[in-house]
Design a protein around this motif. Structure first.
Motif, PDB file in Angstrom:
ATOM      1  N   GLY A   1      -9.483  -4.390 -11.160  1.00 34.40           N
ATOM      2  CA  GLY A   1      -9.798  -5.849 -11.045  1.00 34.40           C
ATOM      3  C   GLY A   1      -8.994  -6.800 -11.951  1.00 34.40           C
ATOM      4  O   GLY A   1      -8.850  -7.727 -11.607  1.00 34.40           O
ATOM      5  N   ASP A   2      -8.262  -5.972 -12.916  1.00 28.54           N
ATOM      6  CA  ASP A   2      -7.212  -7.119 -13.512  1.00 28.54           C
ATOM      7  C   ASP A   2      -6.197  -7.380 -12.684  1.00 28.54           C
ATOM      8  O   ASP A   2      -5.807  -8.559 -12.636  1.00 28.54           O
ATOM      9  CB  ASP A   2      -6.670  -6.229 -14.870  1.00 28.54           C
ATOM     10  N   ARG A   3      -5.623  -6.421 -11.903  1.00 31.38           N
ATOM     11  CA  ARG A   3      -4.576  -6.895 -10.894  1.00 31.38           C
ATOM     12  C   ARG A   3      -4.955  -7.226  -9.794  1.00 31.38           C
ATOM     13  O   ARG A   3      -4.418  -7.430  -8.785  1.00 31.38           O
ATOM     14  CB  ARG A   3      -3.725  -5.884 -10.579  1.00 31.38           C
ATOM     15  N   GLY A   4      -6.461  -7.317  -9.212  1.00 29.40           N
ATOM     16  CA  GLY A   4      -6.891  -7.805  -7.944  1.00 29.40           C
ATOM     17  C   GLY A   4      -6.695  -6.642  -7.043  1.00 29.40           C
ATOM     18  O   GLY A   4      -6.369  -7.158  -5.771  1.00 29.40           O
ATOM     19  N   ILE A   5      -6.732  -5.457  -7.264  1.00 30.77           N
ATOM     20  CA  ILE A   5      -6.447  -4.421  -6.202  1.00 30.77           C
ATOM     21  C   ILE A   5      -7.660  -3.893  -5.766  1.00 30.77           C
ATOM     22  O   ILE A   5      -8.361  -3.377  -6.668  1.00 30.77           O
ATOM     23  CB  ILE A   5      -5.272  -3.302  -6.754  1.00 30.77           C
ATOM     24  N   LEU A   6      -7.909  -3.752  -4.436  1.00 24.75           N
ATOM     25  CA  LEU A   6      -9.175  -2.902  -3.951  1.00 24.75           C
ATOM     26  C   LEU A   6      -8.579  -2.183  -2.896  1.00 24.75           C
ATOM     27  O   LEU A   6      -8.316  -2.908  -1.742  1.00 24.75           O
ATOM     28  CB  LEU A   6     -10.330  -3.896  -3.645  1.00 24.75           C
ATOM     29  N   ARG A   7      -8.744  -0.863  -2.883  1.00 27.98           N
ATOM     30  CA  ARG A   7      -8.183  -0.031  -1.707  1.00 27.98           C
ATOM     31  C   ARG A   7      -9.161   0.930  -1.353  1.00 27.98           C
ATOM     32  O   ARG A   7      -9.939   1.479  -1.971  1.00 27.98           O
ATOM     33  CB  ARG A   7      -6.912   0.608  -2.045  1.00 27.98           C
ATOM     34  N   TYR A   8      -9.407   1.152   0.034  1.00 26.60           N
ATOM     35  CA  TYR A   8     -10.210   2.310   0.521  1.00 26.60           C
ATOM     36  C   TYR A   8      -9.499   3.207   1.352  1.00 26.60           C
ATOM     37  O   TYR A   8      -8.764   2.694   2.181  1.00 26.60           O
ATOM     38  CB  TYR A   8     -11.426   1.542   1.472  1.00 26.60           C
ATOM     39  N   ARG A   9      -9.360   4.529   0.811  1.00 24.80           N
ATOM     40  CA  ARG A   9      -8.498   5.350   1.340  1.00 24.80           C
ATOM     41  C   ARG A   9      -7.024   5.102   1.377  1.00 24.80           C
ATOM     42  O   ARG A   9      -6.274   5.440   2.381  1.00 24.80           O
ATOM     43  CB  ARG A   9      -9.059   5.836   2.698  1.00 24.80           C
TER      44      ARG A   9
ATOM     45  N   TYR B   1      -5.868   2.238   1.804  1.00 26.95           N
ATOM     46  CA  TYR B   1      -5.515   1.141   2.556  1.00 26.95           C
ATOM     47  C   TYR B   1      -6.137  -0.114   1.821  1.00 26.95           C
ATOM     48  O   TYR B   1      -7.332   0.123   1.222  1.00 26.95           O
ATOM     49  CB  TYR B   1      -6.213   1.117   4.194  1.00 26.95           C
ATOM     50  N   PRO B   2      -5.315  -1.211   1.668  1.00 22.42           N
ATOM     51  CA  PRO B   2      -5.749  -2.342   1.175  1.00 22.42           C
ATOM     52  C   PRO B   2      -6.982  -3.042   1.600  1.00 22.42           C
ATOM     53  O   PRO B   2      -6.963  -3.028   3.138  1.00 22.42           O
ATOM     54  CB  PRO B   2      -4.797  -3.407   1.113  1.00 22.42           C
ATOM     55  N   ILE B   3      -7.964  -3.240   1.059  1.00 29.91           N
ATOM     56  CA  ILE B   3      -9.472  -3.648   1.930  1.00 29.91           C
ATOM     57  C   ILE B   3      -9.000  -4.706   2.836  1.00 29.91           C
ATOM     58  O   ILE B   3      -9.808  -4.715   3.826  1.00 29.91           O
ATOM     59  CB  ILE B   3     -10.490  -3.949   0.924  1.00 29.91           C
ATOM     60  N   GLU B   4      -8.277  -5.869   2.548  1.00 26.33           N
ATOM     61  CA  GLU B   4      -8.138  -6.812   3.344  1.00 26.33           C
ATOM     62  C   GLU B   4      -7.396  -6.439   4.641  1.00 26.33           C
ATOM     63  O   GLU B   4      -7.733  -7.088   5.584  1.00 26.33           O
ATOM     64  CB  GLU B   4      -7.303  -7.970   2.650  1.00 26.33           C
ATOM     65  N   HIS B   5      -6.766  -5.231   4.739  1.00 27.01           N
ATOM     66  CA  HIS B   5      -6.104  -4.716   6.020  1.00 27.01           C
ATOM     67  C   HIS B   5      -7.241  -3.995   6.924  1.00 27.01           C
ATOM     68  O   HIS B   5      -6.792  -3.970   8.293  1.00 27.01           O
ATOM     69  CB  HIS B   5      -4.901  -3.920   5.566  1.00 27.01           C
ATOM     70  N   LEU B   6      -8.239  -3.499   6.452  1.00 23.67           N
ATOM     71  CA  LEU B   6      -9.278  -2.721   7.162  1.00 23.67           C
ATOM     72  C   LEU B   6      -9.755  -3.847   7.952  1.00 23.67           C
ATOM     73  O   LEU B   6     -10.375  -3.561   9.300  1.00 23.67           O
ATOM     74  CB  LEU B   6     -10.243  -2.317   6.070  1.00 23.67           C
TER      75      LEU B   6
END
Length: 68
Positions: free
Chosen positions: A22-30, A32-37
């Motif tokens: 959360g501090d760096r604004g990163i959210l990944r799923y497997r 992959y950045p969540i915005e790319h999904l």
């Protein structure tokens, strides 16, 4: 997992499927950045990515949707 009374009925844990910073604004799923999904994808393509762990290739997507 660890118990932290300040979390109030929650526990923090380490997961291999998702990564959140959360501090760096990163959210990944497997990996992959969540915005790319979802970026440029249909709802079905996004669902496929969540279920299978990777985005579908065009051929795989046609075969997968033909069965449904």
């Amino acid at each position: 997992m660890s118990y932290e009374p300040a979390f109030t009925n929650s526990a923090s844990c380490r997961r291999a499927i998702t990564y959140i910073d959360g501090d760096r604004g990163i959210l990944r799923y497997r990996g992959y950045p969540i915005e790319h999904l979802h970026e440029g994808s249909t709802y079905g393509e996004c669902a496929y990515s969540l279920l299978k762990g990777q985005p579908p290739s065009p051929g795989t997507w046609r075969a997968w949707t033909a069965v449904r």
